[in-house]
Design a protein around this motif. Structure first.
Motif, PDB file in Angstrom:
ATOM      1  N   ASN A   1      76.389  28.679  46.941  1.00 39.59           N
ATOM      2  CA  ASN A   1      76.039  28.574  48.347  1.00 39.59           C
ATOM      3  C   ASN A   1      75.358  29.874  48.768  1.00 39.59           C
ATOM      4  O   ASN A   1      75.364  30.853  48.035  1.00 39.59           O
ATOM      5  N   ALA A   2      74.776  29.854  49.939  1.00 43.09           N
ATOM      6  CA  ALA A   2      74.012  31.014  50.403  1.00 43.09           C
ATOM      7  C   ALA A   2      74.897  32.251  50.577  1.00 43.09           C
ATOM      8  O   ALA A   2      74.450  33.370  50.398  1.00 43.09           O
ATOM      9  N   GLY A   3      76.156  32.056  50.908  1.00 38.19           N
ATOM     10  CA  GLY A   3      77.057  33.182  51.108  1.00 38.19           C
ATOM     11  C   GLY A   3      77.280  33.985  49.840  1.00 38.19           C
ATOM     12  O   GLY A   3      77.338  35.208  49.865  1.00 38.19           O
ATOM     13  N   GLU A   4      77.387  33.291  48.713  1.00 36.84           N
ATOM     14  CA  GLU A   4      77.586  33.984  47.441  1.00 36.84           C
ATOM     15  C   GLU A   4      76.340  34.765  47.048  1.00 36.84           C
ATOM     16  O   GLU A   4      76.429  35.882  46.552  1.00 36.84           O
ATOM     17  N   PHE A   5      75.159  34.180  47.252  1.00 40.42           N
ATOM     18  CA  PHE A   5      73.935  34.900  46.917  1.00 40.42           C
ATOM     19  C   PHE A   5      73.768  36.108  47.834  1.00 40.42           C
ATOM     20  O   PHE A   5      73.368  37.179  47.371  1.00 40.42           O
ATOM     21  N   ALA A   6      74.089  35.957  49.110  1.00 39.52           N
ATOM     22  CA  ALA A   6      73.982  37.077  50.048  1.00 39.52           C
ATOM     23  C   ALA A   6      74.910  38.220  49.637  1.00 39.52           C
ATOM     24  O   ALA A   6      74.540  39.399  49.726  1.00 39.52           O
ATOM     25  N   LYS A   7      76.086  37.890  49.192  1.00 39.14           N
ATOM     26  CA  LYS A   7      77.045  38.899  48.725  1.00 39.14           C
ATOM     27  C   LYS A   7      76.501  39.622  47.490  1.00 39.14           C
ATOM     28  O   LYS A   7      76.552  40.849  47.399  1.00 39.14           O
ATOM     29  N   LEU A   8      75.922  38.867  46.572  1.00 37.03           N
ATOM     30  CA  LEU A   8      75.317  39.434  45.369  1.00 37.03           C
ATOM     31  C   LEU A   8      74.121  40.317  45.725  1.00 37.03           C
ATOM     32  O   LEU A   8      73.959  41.417  45.193  1.00 37.03           O
ATOM     33  N   GLU A   9      73.303  39.843  46.652  1.00 37.01           N
ATOM     34  CA  GLU A   9      72.143  40.614  47.112  1.00 37.01           C
ATOM     35  C   GLU A   9      72.584  41.955  47.705  1.00 37.01           C
ATOM     36  O   GLU A   9      71.989  42.996  47.444  1.00 37.01           O
ATOM     37  N   ARG A  10      73.640  41.942  48.474  1.00 34.35           N
ATOM     38  CA  ARG A  10      74.166  43.161  49.093  1.00 34.35           C
ATOM     39  C   ARG A  10      74.621  44.163  48.021  1.00 34.35           C
ATOM     40  O   ARG A  10      74.386  45.359  48.125  1.00 34.35           O
ATOM     41  N   ILE A  11      75.259  43.664  46.971  1.00 37.79           N
ATOM     42  CA  ILE A  11      75.705  44.528  45.876  1.00 37.79           C
ATOM     43  C   ILE A  11      74.499  45.169  45.196  1.00 37.79           C
ATOM     44  O   ILE A  11      74.490  46.382  44.944  1.00 37.79           O
TER      45      ILE A  11
END
Length: 101
Positions: A66-76
């Protein structure tokens, strides 16, 4: 002196700058901690893009994503590379695999 400003032309590639030897290791460790998964050295060595890392994390979570997981990965990735450039699934960790934007 020029009366008209010169246009600056730069080539941009879809890659993040990992200027330190440990940046990749730090990203993997941060991802493992954030998602509560374990990534083996062999799995980490196969990762070329942010999309590859995202797919790996999703497989570890047994999730379709989902978009939330990708956003979390992007932030890392942003935190560890300092990039302000756009990050998407095709963003490469290695310059030799980067594509022109």
């Amino acid at each position: 002196m020029f009366l008209h400003p010169r246009r600056r032309i730069t080539r941009r590639f879809n890659t993040v700058d990992m200027d330190k030897d440990l940046t990749g290791v730090e990203i993997v460790q941060a991802v493992e901690e954030a998602f509560d998964v374990t990534i083996s050295d062999t799995e980490a060595e196969a990762v070329r893009t942010v999309g590859d890392l995202h797919t790996l994390v999703l497989s570890k979570l047994g999730d379709t994503g989902n978009a939330g997981e990708f956003a979390k990965l992007e932030r890392i990735v942003r935190d560890h590379t300092g990039t302000k450039d756009p990050i998407d699934e095709e963003t490469s960790f290695l310059a030799e695999y980067a594509k022109r934007r």
